[in-house]
Design a protein around this motif. Structure first.
Motif, PDB file in Angstrom:
ATOM      1  N   SER A   1       0.824  -1.212   0.000  1.00  0.00           N
ATOM      2  CA  SER A   1       0.000   0.000   0.000  1.00  0.00           C
ATOM      3  C   SER A   1       0.859   1.264   0.000  1.00  0.00           C
ATOM      4  O   SER A   1       0.491   2.262  -0.628  1.00  0.00           O
ATOM      5  N   ASP A   2       2.014   1.213   0.662  1.00  0.00           N
ATOM      6  CA  ASP A   2       2.913   2.375   0.635  1.00  0.00           C
ATOM      7  C   ASP A   2       3.399   2.660  -0.785  1.00  0.00           C
ATOM      8  O   ASP A   2       3.433   3.820  -1.216  1.00  0.00           O
ATOM      9  N   LEU A   3       3.773   1.616  -1.512  1.00  0.00           N
ATOM     10  CA  LEU A   3       4.246   1.808  -2.888  1.00  0.00           C
ATOM     11  C   LEU A   3       3.108   2.229  -3.812  1.00  0.00           C
ATOM     12  O   LEU A   3       3.287   3.100  -4.672  1.00  0.00           O
ATOM     13  N   LEU A   4       1.930   1.629  -3.626  1.00  0.00           N
ATOM     14  CA  LEU A   4       0.772   2.048  -4.426  1.00  0.00           C
ATOM     15  C   LEU A   4       0.415   3.506  -4.133  1.00  0.00           C
ATOM     16  O   LEU A   4       0.084   4.260  -5.056  1.00  0.00           O
ATOM     17  N   ALA A   5       0.501   3.897  -2.870  1.00  0.00           N
ATOM     18  CA  ALA A   5       0.184   5.286  -2.495  1.00  0.00           C
ATOM     19  C   ALA A   5       1.172   6.265  -3.122  1.00  0.00           C
ATOM     20  O   ALA A   5       0.803   7.411  -3.433  1.00  0.00           O
ATOM     21  N   ALA A   6       2.408   5.840  -3.313  1.00  0.00           N
ATOM     22  CA  ALA A   6       3.400   6.711  -3.964  1.00  0.00           C
ATOM     23  C   ALA A   6       3.178   6.775  -5.472  1.00  0.00           C
ATOM     24  O   ALA A   6       3.358   7.821  -6.092  1.00  0.00           O
ATOM     25  N   ALA A   7       2.776   5.661  -6.071  1.00  0.00           N
ATOM     26  CA  ALA A   7       2.624   5.589  -7.532  1.00  0.00           C
ATOM     27  C   ALA A   7       1.285   6.129  -8.017  1.00  0.00           C
ATOM     28  O   ALA A   7       1.208   6.749  -9.083  1.00  0.00           O
ATOM     29  N   ALA A   8       0.232   5.874  -7.277  1.00  0.00           N
ATOM     30  CA  ALA A   8      -1.119   6.183  -7.745  1.00  0.00           C
ATOM     31  C   ALA A   8      -1.332   7.654  -8.122  1.00  0.00           C
ATOM     32  O   ALA A   8      -1.869   7.924  -9.206  1.00  0.00           O
ATOM     33  N   PRO A   9      -0.931   8.618  -7.305  1.00  0.00           N
ATOM     34  CA  PRO A   9      -1.194  10.013  -7.679  1.00  0.00           C
ATOM     35  C   PRO A   9      -0.528  10.414  -8.992  1.00  0.00           C
ATOM     36  O   PRO A   9      -1.027  11.279  -9.708  1.00  0.00           O
ATOM     37  N   ARG A  10       0.579   9.789  -9.314  1.00  0.00           N
ATOM     38  CA  ARG A  10       1.288  10.114 -10.558  1.00  0.00           C
ATOM     39  C   ARG A  10       0.470   9.672 -11.773  1.00  0.00           C
ATOM     40  O   ARG A  10       0.380  10.374 -12.772  1.00  0.00           O
ATOM     41  N   ALA A  67      -0.329  -4.967  -9.519  1.00  0.00           N
ATOM     42  CA  ALA A  67      -1.132  -3.737  -9.622  1.00  0.00           C
ATOM     43  C   ALA A  67      -0.223  -2.521  -9.707  1.00  0.00           C
ATOM     44  O   ALA A  67      -0.459  -1.603 -10.499  1.00  0.00           O
ATOM     45  N   LEU A  68       0.830  -2.527  -8.910  1.00  0.00           N
ATOM     46  CA  LEU A  68       1.812  -1.437  -8.926  1.00  0.00           C
ATOM     47  C   LEU A  68       2.489  -1.343 -10.294  1.00  0.00           C
ATOM     48  O   LEU A  68       2.675  -0.245 -10.829  1.00  0.00           O
ATOM     49  N   LEU A  69       2.826  -2.477 -10.869  1.00  0.00           N
ATOM     50  CA  LEU A  69       3.459  -2.502 -12.193  1.00  0.00           C
ATOM     51  C   LEU A  69       2.524  -1.907 -13.241  1.00  0.00           C
ATOM     52  O   LEU A  69       2.940  -1.079 -14.052  1.00  0.00           O
ATOM     53  N   ASP A  70       1.251  -2.308 -13.211  1.00  0.00           N
ATOM     54  CA  ASP A  70       0.306  -1.765 -14.182  1.00  0.00           C
ATOM     55  C   ASP A  70       0.127  -0.260 -14.009  1.00  0.00           C
ATOM     56  O   ASP A  70       0.098   0.476 -15.003  1.00  0.00           O
ATOM     57  N   ALA A 112       7.169   6.702  -9.314  1.00  0.00           N
ATOM     58  CA  ALA A 112       7.588   6.759  -7.911  1.00  0.00           C
ATOM     59  C   ALA A 112       8.939   6.062  -7.817  1.00  0.00           C
ATOM     60  O   ALA A 112       9.032   4.857  -8.062  1.00  0.00           O
ATOM     61  N   PRO A 113      10.017   6.795  -7.503  1.00  0.00           N
ATOM     62  CA  PRO A 113      11.350   6.187  -7.520  1.00  0.00           C
ATOM     63  C   PRO A 113      11.491   5.019  -6.557  1.00  0.00           C
ATOM     64  O   PRO A 113      12.215   4.063  -6.840  1.00  0.00           O
ATOM     65  N   GLU A 114      10.767   5.074  -5.430  1.00  0.00           N
ATOM     66  CA  GLU A 114      10.884   3.992  -4.462  1.00  0.00           C
ATOM     67  C   GLU A 114      10.266   2.684  -4.961  1.00  0.00           C
ATOM     68  O   GLU A 114      10.558   1.614  -4.431  1.00  0.00           O
ATOM     69  N   ALA A 115       9.431   2.748  -5.994  1.00  0.00           N
ATOM     70  CA  ALA A 115       8.791   1.543  -6.525  1.00  0.00           C
ATOM     71  C   ALA A 115       9.646   0.830  -7.564  1.00  0.00           C
ATOM     72  O   ALA A 115       9.479  -0.373  -7.782  1.00  0.00           O
ATOM     73  N   LEU A 116      10.550   1.543  -8.208  1.00  0.00           N
ATOM     74  CA  LEU A 116      11.270   0.972  -9.346  1.00  0.00           C
ATOM     75  C   LEU A 116      12.120  -0.259  -9.026  1.00  0.00           C
ATOM     76  O   LEU A 116      12.085  -1.227  -9.798  1.00  0.00           O
ATOM     77  N   PRO A 117      12.865  -0.310  -7.944  1.00  0.00           N
ATOM     78  CA  PRO A 117      13.634  -1.542  -7.685  1.00  0.00           C
ATOM     79  C   PRO A 117      12.746  -2.786  -7.567  1.00  0.00           C
ATOM     80  O   PRO A 117      13.049  -3.832  -8.139  1.00  0.00           O
ATOM     81  N   ALA A 118      11.638  -2.667  -6.847  1.00  0.00           N
ATOM     82  CA  ALA A 118      10.724  -3.804  -6.702  1.00  0.00           C
ATOM     83  C   ALA A 118      10.097  -4.173  -8.042  1.00  0.00           C
ATOM     84  O   ALA A 118       9.888  -5.353  -8.338  1.00  0.00           O
ATOM     85  N   GLU A 154      16.310   3.925 -14.299  1.00  0.00           N
ATOM     86  CA  GLU A 154      15.558   2.701 -14.048  1.00  0.00           C
ATOM     87  C   GLU A 154      14.278   2.584 -14.883  1.00  0.00           C
ATOM     88  O   GLU A 154      13.911   1.487 -15.283  1.00  0.00           O
ATOM     89  N   LEU A 155      13.580   3.674 -15.141  1.00  0.00           N
ATOM     90  CA  LEU A 155      12.333   3.583 -15.889  1.00  0.00           C
ATOM     91  C   LEU A 155      12.552   3.049 -17.303  1.00  0.00           C
ATOM     92  O   LEU A 155      11.864   2.106 -17.699  1.00  0.00           O
ATOM     93  N   PRO A 156      13.469   3.593 -18.098  1.00  0.00           N
ATOM     94  CA  PRO A 156      13.666   3.023 -19.436  1.00  0.00           C
ATOM     95  C   PRO A 156      14.032   1.539 -19.402  1.00  0.00           C
ATOM     96  O   PRO A 156      13.577   0.764 -20.251  1.00  0.00           O
ATOM     97  N   ARG A 157      14.812   1.137 -18.420  1.00  0.00           N
ATOM     98  CA  ARG A 157      15.179  -0.277 -18.321  1.00  0.00           C
ATOM     99  C   ARG A 157      13.962  -1.137 -17.991  1.00  0.00           C
ATOM    100  O   ARG A 157      13.796  -2.230 -18.532  1.00  0.00           O
ATOM    101  N   LEU A 158      13.085  -0.640 -17.121  1.00  0.00           N
ATOM    102  CA  LEU A 158      11.853  -1.359 -16.800  1.00  0.00           C
ATOM    103  C   LEU A 158      10.962  -1.451 -18.036  1.00  0.00           C
ATOM    104  O   LEU A 158      10.402  -2.517 -18.333  1.00  0.00           O
ATOM    105  N   LEU A 159      10.830  -0.368 -18.753  1.00  0.00           N
ATOM    106  CA  LEU A 159      10.004  -0.364 -19.962  1.00  0.00           C
ATOM    107  C   LEU A 159      10.519  -1.378 -20.971  1.00  0.00           C
ATOM    108  O   LEU A 159       9.739  -2.141 -21.550  1.00  0.00           O
ATOM    109  N   GLY A 160      11.834  -1.399 -21.178  1.00  0.00           N
ATOM    110  CA  GLY A 160      12.419  -2.363 -22.107  1.00  0.00           C
ATOM    111  C   GLY A 160      12.154  -3.795 -21.679  1.00  0.00           C
ATOM    112  O   GLY A 160      11.860  -4.661 -22.512  1.00  0.00           O
TER     113      GLY A 160
END
Length: 189
Positions: free
Chosen positions: A6-15, A114-117, A136-142, A172-178
């Motif tokens: 929920s902490d990671l979703l709360a960081a990602a969701a508003p974006r 859900a966080l990934l989507d 959310a930068p804190e979500a990218l490693p996970a 990290e984002l471009p690497r995740l997208l790839g």
């Protein structure tokens, strides 16, 4: 209460909510990095993810077969409300315990999906509609760990495309997208 999910979703969701709020009706037919989806289709898919993953947090059955059109009056406000409910559903510590009966995966993996989507489709919608997007930068490693774990099966099921080679020195984002089969340099044609 709160959980790691929920902490990671709360960081990602508003974006992602901010991106969705800025999509105008005349952009609904634009292409997206998801080849089979226009903006409208991707919004409906993401709406369905947000609603269904609320139920999955409580181990309730969901159906992915129904494809309602969620883009009716007030859909931007409803998306924000449902995204808040998603965060709330995963705030219960019980949501992270055991294995999902519907998905057959550990509950923390289901929550991370859900966080990934939210993150990847937030980028998809932003780039399709000409908006900036910062995950959310804190979500990218996970998310990197999850995407690597799910990639073989996700590719077989057509959820991820083939990996797109990305310069390892990029953020990290471009690497995740790839890793999820997206070209980080994608632009609408």
């Amino acid at each position: 209460m709160a959980t790691q999910t929920s902490d990671l979703l709360a960081a990602a969701a508003p974006r992602t909510v901010a991106v969705v709020r800025q999509i105008s009706d005349d952009q609904l037919d634009l292409p997206t990095p998801c080849q089979d989806y226009q903006v409208r289709d991707l919004l409906n898919h993401l709406y369905e993810v947000v609603v269904n993953f609320q139920a999955l947090a409580g181990r309730s059955p969901v159906t992915w077969a129904d494809k309602p059109d969620h883009l009716t009056d007030g859909w931007r406000d409803r998306f924000e409300t449902e995204t808040g409910r998603l965060v709330e559903a995963w705030s219960d510590p019980a949501s992270e315990e055991g294995v999902s009966p519907g998905m057959g995966m550990p509950q923390p993996v289901v929550g991370a999906m859900a966080l990934l989507d939210l993150t990847v489709h937030g980028w998809d919608l932003a780039v399709a509609t000409g908006q900036p997007y910062e995950p959310a930068p804190e979500a990218l490693p996970a998310l990197h760990e999850l995407a690597a774990q799910l990639a073989p099966t996700a590719r077989q099921m057509g959820v991820f495309g083939e990996a797109v080679p990305v310069d390892g020195t990029l953020s990290e984002l471009p690497r995740l997208l790839g890793l999820t089969g997206r070209d980080p340099a994608w632009t609408p044609r």
